[in-house]
Structure formats: C-alpha cells, structure tokens
Design a protein around this motif. Structure first.
Motif, short mmCIF file in Angstrom:
data_model
loop_
_atom_site.label_atom_id
_atom_site.label_comp_id
_atom_site.label_asym_id
_atom_site.label_seq_id
_atom_site.Cartn_x
_atom_site.Cartn_y
_atom_site.Cartn_z
N ALA A 57 0.80 -1.22 0.00
CA ALA A 57 0.00 0.00 0.00
C ALA A 57 0.84 1.27 0.00
O ALA A 57 0.40 2.29 -0.51
CB ALA A 57 -0.95 0.00 1.20
N ASP A 58 2.03 1.22 0.58
CA ASP A 58 2.87 2.42 0.58
C ASP A 58 3.22 2.78 -0.86
O ASP A 58 3.49 1.91 -1.69
CB ASP A 58 4.12 2.21 1.43
CG ASP A 58 3.78 2.04 2.90
OD1 ASP A 58 2.76 2.62 3.35
OD2 ASP A 58 4.51 1.32 3.60
N ALA A 67 -5.32 10.12 14.11
CA ALA A 67 -5.74 10.24 12.70
C ALA A 67 -6.58 9.03 12.30
O ALA A 67 -7.62 9.17 11.65
CB ALA A 67 -4.52 10.38 11.80
N VAL A 68 -6.13 7.85 12.69
CA VAL A 68 -6.86 6.62 12.36
C VAL A 68 -8.23 6.61 13.05
O VAL A 68 -9.26 6.35 12.42
CB VAL A 68 -6.02 5.38 12.77
CG1 VAL A 68 -6.84 4.11 12.74
CG2 VAL A 68 -4.81 5.25 11.85
N GLU A 69 -8.25 6.93 14.33
CA GLU A 69 -9.50 6.92 15.09
C GLU A 69 -10.48 7.96 14.57
O GLU A 69 -11.66 7.67 14.37
CB GLU A 69 -9.20 7.17 16.57
CG GLU A 69 -10.45 7.16 17.44
CD GLU A 69 -10.14 7.45 18.89
OE1 GLU A 69 -11.03 8.00 19.57
OE2 GLU A 69 -9.02 7.15 19.36
N GLU A 70 -10.00 9.16 14.33
CA GLU A 70 -10.88 10.26 13.93
C GLU A 70 -11.39 10.14 12.50
O GLU A 70 -12.48 10.62 12.20
CB GLU A 70 -10.17 11.60 14.17
CG GLU A 70 -9.95 11.87 15.64
CD GLU A 70 -8.98 13.01 15.93
OE1 GLU A 70 -8.73 13.84 15.03
OE2 GLU A 70 -8.48 13.06 17.07
N THR A 71 -10.61 9.54 11.62
CA THR A 71 -11.06 9.39 10.23
C THR A 71 -11.86 8.11 10.00
O THR A 71 -12.62 8.02 9.05
CB THR A 71 -9.87 9.37 9.25
OG1 THR A 71 -9.04 8.24 9.55
CG2 THR A 71 -9.08 10.67 9.28
N GLY A 72 -11.64 7.10 10.84
CA GLY A 72 -12.27 5.80 10.61
C GLY A 72 -11.59 5.06 9.46
O GLY A 72 -12.16 4.17 8.85
N GLU A 125 -7.69 3.38 7.80
CA GLU A 125 -6.46 2.72 8.19
C GLU A 125 -5.26 3.62 7.90
O GLU A 125 -5.23 4.34 6.90
CB GLU A 125 -6.27 1.40 7.42
CG GLU A 125 -7.30 0.36 7.75
CD GLU A 125 -7.13 -0.92 6.93
OE1 GLU A 125 -6.18 -1.03 6.13
OE2 GLU A 125 -7.99 -1.80 7.08
N TYR A 126 -4.25 3.51 8.78
CA TYR A 126 -3.01 4.22 8.53
C TYR A 126 -2.41 3.70 7.22
O TYR A 126 -2.37 2.51 6.98
CB TYR A 126 -2.02 3.99 9.69
CG TYR A 126 -0.73 4.73 9.49
CD1 TYR A 126 -0.68 6.11 9.65
CD2 TYR A 126 0.43 4.06 9.13
CE1 TYR A 126 0.51 6.80 9.46
CE2 TYR A 126 1.62 4.74 8.95
CZ TYR A 126 1.65 6.11 9.11
OH TYR A 126 2.82 6.78 8.91
N GLY A 165 -9.02 4.47 2.10
CA GLY A 165 -9.41 4.35 3.50
C GLY A 165 -8.94 3.04 4.12
O GLY A 165 -8.94 2.89 5.33
N ILE A 166 -8.55 2.09 3.26
CA ILE A 166 -7.97 0.82 3.72
C ILE A 166 -6.68 0.59 2.94
O ILE A 166 -6.46 1.20 1.90
CB ILE A 166 -8.94 -0.38 3.53
CG1 ILE A 166 -9.22 -0.64 2.04
CG2 ILE A 166 -10.24 -0.16 4.30
CD1 ILE A 166 -9.93 -1.95 1.77
#
Length: 174
Positions: free
Chosen positions: A42-43, A108-113, A115-116, A147-148
């Motif tokens: 993904a990177d 960032a992960v929690e607030e956006t819903g 994945e990093y 988002g994933i």
C-alpha cells in the motif's frame, strides 16, 4: 502484477466505511474506479514498483494539526507523492498556527475511521479543512488511498479539487 479497475460504486466493500458513505453522496463518484492491491504494497513506493504505476500519478493525504489560543486546527493535505507538504511554512500559515506537525497516527486513524497508510481525502470528518496542492488537479488519472490498505482509488485529479470543502492551494508542497 496487474491491476483490475472496477467502478467504485459497484465495490464499496473495497473502501473504508466513511469513504463509502461520502462516495454514495458525491455526484462525481461515477468517475471513480477502485482496484484491489496487496495491503503489504500500500505504501506509494512499494505500489509504484510492484504494479508499475507512475509516482507522479500518486497523491498522498497527510493529516496536519496545530494549536492557536488552545484551539486545535486540523487539515488534511493532498500532495503529489513525488513532493512533500510544506508543513513548516505553507501549512502553518494556512492553519494560522505558531507550530504544526503531523497529527498523531493513532488519532488520525481513530478520527477518520480509516487505516493508517490508506487515509484519503474522500470521507474526512466534518469540519476538517481539505487542502489540495494545485499540482494535484493537473494529474490526468490520480491514484489515492481508499481508506484501507487493500485497495486504491483512481480518478481524474481535477475531481480532488472538487471534493466538498476542498481548497486548491498553490505551493502547498515542495
């Protein structure tokens, strides 16, 4: 490895929930395609090498935060993958803060819903600023997160400047 492009509205299972919700309501969603990828790739650099995509096509979304008079100010910044957000000058100026930095990963992960490594400008929390480097809108077919980590979105770069609340900014990145 090859990529199979599918209309995103046919495969909302390949995007994070906030992204799916935003796409359902966005009039340009019909122009967005999704492709499944190996989450380990993904990177941006790994994906470019493995799938033969162009680095200049890829856009990264980074979350920046700072404080002014005790008030936290946030912005998601979308920049080409071959550049870096100018956090210490341009973003700091736009947020009107004395100091800013990358938003803590866990928050960032929690607030956006999301994945990093997959955070995308589509489906960001309400109230967040969305700063899009002007060079992004010139990309013919931009590659962004979904988002994933297991998929990527492909869409005309100009549409990133037409996302709800998007601010197209000159020299957002270096």
């Amino acid at each position: 490895m090859s990529l199979e492009f599918l209309p995103v509205l046919d495969r909302l299972d390949l995007v994070a929930d906030p992204v799916a919700k935003a796409l359902r309501d966005w009039p340009h969603a019909g122009d967005v395609r999704v492709t499944e990828i190996d989450p380990e790739l993904a990177d941006t650099a790994a994906m470019t090498e493995a799938y033969g995509t162009d680095l200049e096509q890829s856009a990264n979304c980074v979350v920046i935060s700072g404080k002014r008079a005790g008030e936290e100010r946030l912005a998601a910044c979308v920049v080409r993958a071959d550049t870096r957000a100018d956090v210490n000058k341009r973003v700091k100026q736009l947020l009107d803060v004395r100091k800013c930095s990358f938003h803590p990963m866990e928050r960032a992960v929690e607030e956006t819903g999301m994945e990093y490594g997959g955070i995308t400008p589509i489906g960001l929390p309400e109230g967040w600023r969305l700063l899009v480097d002007a060079r992004i809108v010139e990309i013919g077919d931009a590659i962004i997160g979904s988002g994933i980590r297991g998929s990527k979105l492909f869409l005309p770069g100009r549409l990133l400047g037409e996302l709800p609340g998007a601010e197209v900014v000159e020299e957002l990145a270096q």
